[in-house]
Motif scaffolding. Structure first.
Motif, PDB file in Angstrom:
ATOM      1  N   TRP A  14       0.196  68.355  38.104  1.00 41.53           N
ATOM      2  CA  TRP A  14       0.591  69.635  37.524  1.00 41.53           C
ATOM      3  C   TRP A  14       2.070  69.625  37.164  1.00 41.53           C
ATOM      4  CZ3 TRP A  14      -1.665  69.310  42.466  1.00 41.53           C
ATOM      5  CH2 TRP A  14      -3.019  69.617  42.525  1.00 41.53           C
ATOM      6  N   SER A  15       2.438  70.468  36.197  1.00 42.02           N
ATOM      7  CA  SER A  15       3.865  70.666  35.908  1.00 42.02           C
ATOM      8  C   SER A  15       4.383  71.725  36.892  1.00 42.02           C
ATOM      9  CB  SER A  15       4.046  71.165  34.478  1.00 42.02           C
ATOM     10  OG  SER A  15       3.485  72.460  34.371  1.00 42.02           O
ATOM     11  N   ARG A  16       5.700  71.851  36.982  1.00 40.79           N
ATOM     12  CA  ARG A  16       6.246  72.871  37.895  1.00 40.79           C
ATOM     13  C   ARG A  16       5.809  74.272  37.493  1.00 40.79           C
ATOM     14  NH1 ARG A  16      12.017  71.444  40.499  1.00 40.79           N
ATOM     15  NH2 ARG A  16      11.790  69.217  40.465  1.00 40.79           N
ATOM     16  N   LYS A  17       5.674  74.483  36.181  1.00 37.85           N
ATOM     17  CA  LYS A  17       5.266  75.795  35.701  1.00 37.85           C
ATOM     18  C   LYS A  17       3.829  76.099  36.163  1.00 37.85           C
ATOM     19  CE  LYS A  17       4.920  78.536  31.552  1.00 37.85           C
ATOM     20  NZ  LYS A  17       3.507  78.835  31.812  1.00 37.85           N
ATOM     21  N   GLU A  18       2.985  75.090  36.096  1.00 35.96           N
ATOM     22  CA  GLU A  18       1.598  75.279  36.555  1.00 35.96           C
ATOM     23  C   GLU A  18       1.567  75.566  38.053  1.00 35.96           C
ATOM     24  OE1 GLU A  18       0.192  71.542  34.927  1.00 35.96           O
ATOM     25  OE2 GLU A  18      -1.055  72.593  33.488  1.00 35.96           O
ATOM     26  N   VAL A  19       2.439  74.879  38.800  1.00 31.89           N
ATOM     27  CA  VAL A  19       2.485  75.117  40.251  1.00 31.89           C
ATOM     28  C   VAL A  19       2.881  76.570  40.520  1.00 31.89           C
ATOM     29  CG1 VAL A  19       3.657  74.519  42.404  1.00 31.89           C
ATOM     30  CG2 VAL A  19       3.028  72.702  40.780  1.00 31.89           C
ATOM     31  N   LYS A  20       3.856  77.043  39.742  1.00 38.63           N
ATOM     32  CA  LYS A  20       4.318  78.427  39.907  1.00 38.63           C
ATOM     33  C   LYS A  20       3.144  79.401  39.723  1.00 38.63           C
ATOM     34  CE  LYS A  20       8.182  81.091  38.131  1.00 38.63           C
ATOM     35  NZ  LYS A  20       9.151  81.179  37.056  1.00 38.63           N
ATOM     36  N   ASP A  21       2.377  79.171  38.675  1.00 41.70           N
ATOM     37  CA  ASP A  21       1.213  80.038  38.405  1.00 41.70           C
ATOM     38  C   ASP A  21       0.183  79.952  39.527  1.00 41.70           C
ATOM     39  OD1 ASP A  21       2.265  80.913  36.094  1.00 41.70           O
ATOM     40  OD2 ASP A  21       1.090  79.592  34.780  1.00 41.70           O
ATOM     41  N   MET A  22      -0.042  78.723  40.008  1.00 45.49           N
ATOM     42  CA  MET A  22      -1.045  78.551  41.070  1.00 45.49           C
ATOM     43  C   MET A  22      -0.612  79.281  42.335  1.00 45.49           C
ATOM     44  SD  MET A  22      -2.398  74.650  40.589  1.00 45.49           S
ATOM     45  CE  MET A  22      -1.026  73.918  41.399  1.00 45.49           C
ATOM     46  N   VAL A  23       0.691  79.201  42.635  1.00 45.64           N
ATOM     47  CA  VAL A  23       1.212  79.877  43.835  1.00 45.64           C
ATOM     48  C   VAL A  23       1.038  81.387  43.670  1.00 45.64           C
ATOM     49  CG1 VAL A  23       3.327  80.415  45.128  1.00 45.64           C
ATOM     50  CG2 VAL A  23       2.801  78.031  44.497  1.00 45.64           C
ATOM     51  N   ARG A  24       1.376  81.883  42.475  1.00 49.05           N
ATOM     52  CA  ARG A  24       1.266  83.327  42.230  1.00 49.05           C
ATOM     53  C   ARG A  24      -0.161  83.823  42.418  1.00 49.05           C
ATOM     54  NH1 ARG A  24       3.786  84.292  37.008  1.00 49.05           N
ATOM     55  NH2 ARG A  24       1.675  84.122  36.181  1.00 49.05           N
ATOM     56  N   HIS A  25      -1.107  82.981  42.081  1.00 48.12           N
ATOM     57  CA  HIS A  25      -2.505  83.389  42.215  1.00 48.12           C
ATOM     58  C   HIS A  25      -3.098  83.041  43.591  1.00 48.12           C
ATOM     59  CE1 HIS A  25      -2.128  83.516  37.771  1.00 48.12           C
ATOM     60  NE2 HIS A  25      -2.823  84.622  37.968  1.00 48.12           N
ATOM     61  N   GLY A  26      -2.226  82.614  44.520  1.00 43.56           N
ATOM     62  CA  GLY A  26      -2.695  82.367  45.887  1.00 43.56           C
ATOM     63  C   GLY A  26      -3.579  81.144  46.038  1.00 43.56           C
ATOM     64  N   ARG A  27      -3.458  80.203  45.089  1.00 40.60           N
ATOM     65  CA  ARG A  27      -4.356  79.040  45.121  1.00 40.60           C
ATOM     66  C   ARG A  27      -3.815  77.907  45.999  1.00 40.60           C
ATOM     67  NH1 ARG A  27      -4.785  77.632  39.024  1.00 40.60           N
ATOM     68  NH2 ARG A  27      -5.960  75.867  39.851  1.00 40.60           N
ATOM     69  N   VAL A  28      -2.559  78.056  46.469  1.00 39.45           N
ATOM     70  CA  VAL A  28      -1.958  76.958  47.232  1.00 39.45           C
ATOM     71  C   VAL A  28      -1.745  77.376  48.691  1.00 39.45           C
ATOM     72  CG1 VAL A  28      -0.041  75.324  47.311  1.00 39.45           C
ATOM     73  CG2 VAL A  28      -0.732  76.313  45.120  1.00 39.45           C
ATOM     74  N   LEU A  29      -2.296  76.603  49.618  1.00 35.30           N
ATOM     75  CA  LEU A  29      -2.113  76.869  51.048  1.00 35.30           C
ATOM     76  C   LEU A  29      -1.295  75.748  51.671  1.00 35.30           C
ATOM     77  CD1 LEU A  29      -5.734  77.847  52.243  1.00 35.30           C
ATOM     78  CD2 LEU A  29      -4.023  79.276  51.112  1.00 35.30           C
ATOM     79  N   ALA A  30      -0.392  76.133  52.593  1.00 28.82           N
ATOM     80  CA  ALA A  30       0.324  75.131  53.387  1.00 28.82           C
ATOM     81  C   ALA A  30      -0.061  75.374  54.836  1.00 28.82           C
ATOM     82  CB  ALA A  30       1.832  75.279  53.202  1.00 28.82           C
ATOM     83  N   ASP A  31      -0.669  74.376  55.459  1.00 29.39           N
ATOM     84  CA  ASP A  31      -1.179  74.510  56.820  1.00 29.39           C
ATOM     85  C   ASP A  31      -2.036  75.766  56.963  1.00 29.39           C
ATOM     86  OD1 ASP A  31       1.926  73.133  57.973  1.00 29.39           O
ATOM     87  OD2 ASP A  31       0.024  72.122  57.655  1.00 29.39           O
ATOM     88  N   GLY A  32      -2.844  76.010  55.949  1.00 30.75           N
ATOM     89  CA  GLY A  32      -3.816  77.107  56.002  1.00 30.75           C
ATOM     90  C   GLY A  32      -3.277  78.465  55.588  1.00 30.75           C
ATOM     91  N   VAL A  33      -1.964  78.543  55.307  1.00 36.74           N
ATOM     92  CA  VAL A  33      -1.361  79.839  54.965  1.00 36.74           C
ATOM     93  C   VAL A  33      -0.969  79.843  53.484  1.00 36.74           C
ATOM     94  CG1 VAL A  33       0.569  81.417  55.476  1.00 36.74           C
ATOM     95  CG2 VAL A  33      -0.425  79.983  57.296  1.00 36.74           C
ATOM     96  N   PRO A  34      -1.308  80.907  52.725  1.00 37.91           N
ATOM     97  CA  PRO A  34      -0.926  80.928  51.304  1.00 37.91           C
ATOM     98  C   PRO A  34       0.591  80.816  51.140  1.00 37.91           C
ATOM     99  CG  PRO A  34      -2.455  82.713  51.788  1.00 37.91           C
ATOM    100  CD  PRO A  34      -2.085  82.097  53.115  1.00 37.91           C
TER     101      PRO A  34
END
Ligand code: URA
Length: 238
Positions: A14-34
């Motif tokens: 992913w590009s950084r911009k795509e990561v930003k969008d994914m984070v905004r939509h709650g699609r990324v978890l770190a150790d189980g936490v959004p």
């Protein structure tokens, strides 16, 4: 500790911009936490990152694009002669970097230097059909019979079978582009010598979607861009 957007972009998916969008939509978890913000920092060696429920390997690799100069070995070490790794700064030389697809000492041009053995293996495997394009100058003049001989797949004097390769004569036949899917020892030089047109200059121009950057002088290098890395990964998927 490393920023989440940097870690995920470094995977090449992913590009950084795509990561930003994914984070905004709650699609990324770190150790189980959004993850709340793309700038949040994590330790890549311990954190468990998931995107859409799938675990992502965030161990970062190094990918460098070098314009290999003549007279330098594309090996990792040599007791007497300089290698391409000697052209890198100390902090990079400490990593287990190696050239993905060697070039002869006198061959110049595109060299990918990485510590990602998996990607390197895929790029070099003839099964993955990743084309390597070389520009060669020859003694003599190349013609249609040479084009056909390479297209058929040559067998060299020592019995070495070469996969079909494409030859595009240039400059009235005194130069050419040769496109190979494999990388046998001295392959371009041996194929053209077998046609009676020995190579006098050889430069690798591209490897799959990765092209030699005209901005890089001999011996200069830069990290791959996110787009280049994503394109390289994409071309090895099948
Ligand atoms: N073919 C050769 O002959 N030499 C190289 O360095 C690369 C391809």
């Amino acid at each position: 500790m490393e920023r989440l957007d940097k870690l995920l972009a470094a995977t090449g998916h992913w590009s950084r911009k795509e990561v930003k969008d994914m984070v905004r939509h709650g699609r990324v978890l770190a150790d189980g936490v959004p993850v709340a913000r793309p700038e949040e920092k994590f330790d890549p060696s311990t954190v468990c990152i998931q995107v859409d429920g799938a675990q992502i390997d965030c161990t970062t690799h190094v990918y460098l694009l070098m314009n290999k100069p003549a007279g330098i070995l594309s090996a990792t070490e040599d007791r007497r002669q300089k290698t391409v790794l000697d052209l890198l700064p100390d902090h990079l030389r400490k990593r287990n970097l190696f050239p993905a697809g060697r070039l002869d000492k006198d061959t110049v041009g595109l060299l990918l230097i990485t510590d990602d053995g998996d990607l390197a293996h895929k790029l070099l495997s003839p099964k993955k059909h990743v084309d390597k394009v070389y520009y060669a100058k020859v003694d003599g003049l190349l013609d249609q019979s040479d084009v056909e001989a390479l297209a058929e797949g040559m067998t060299l004097g020592d019995g070495l079978h070469c996969l079909p390769a494409s030859l595009e004569p240039l400059e009235g036949g005194s130069a050419c582009y040769v496109t190979l899917r494999e990388g046998k020892y001295h392959q371009v030089k041996r194929m053209l010598a077998a046609r009676g047109k020995p190579v006098t200059f050889l430069q690798r121009r591209s490897m799959g979607p990765l092209e030699l950057d005209p901005v890089l002088g001999p011996g200069e290098w830069r990290p791959l861009t996110e787009e280049e890395l994503a394109a390289l990964r994409a071309c090895t998927i099948h």
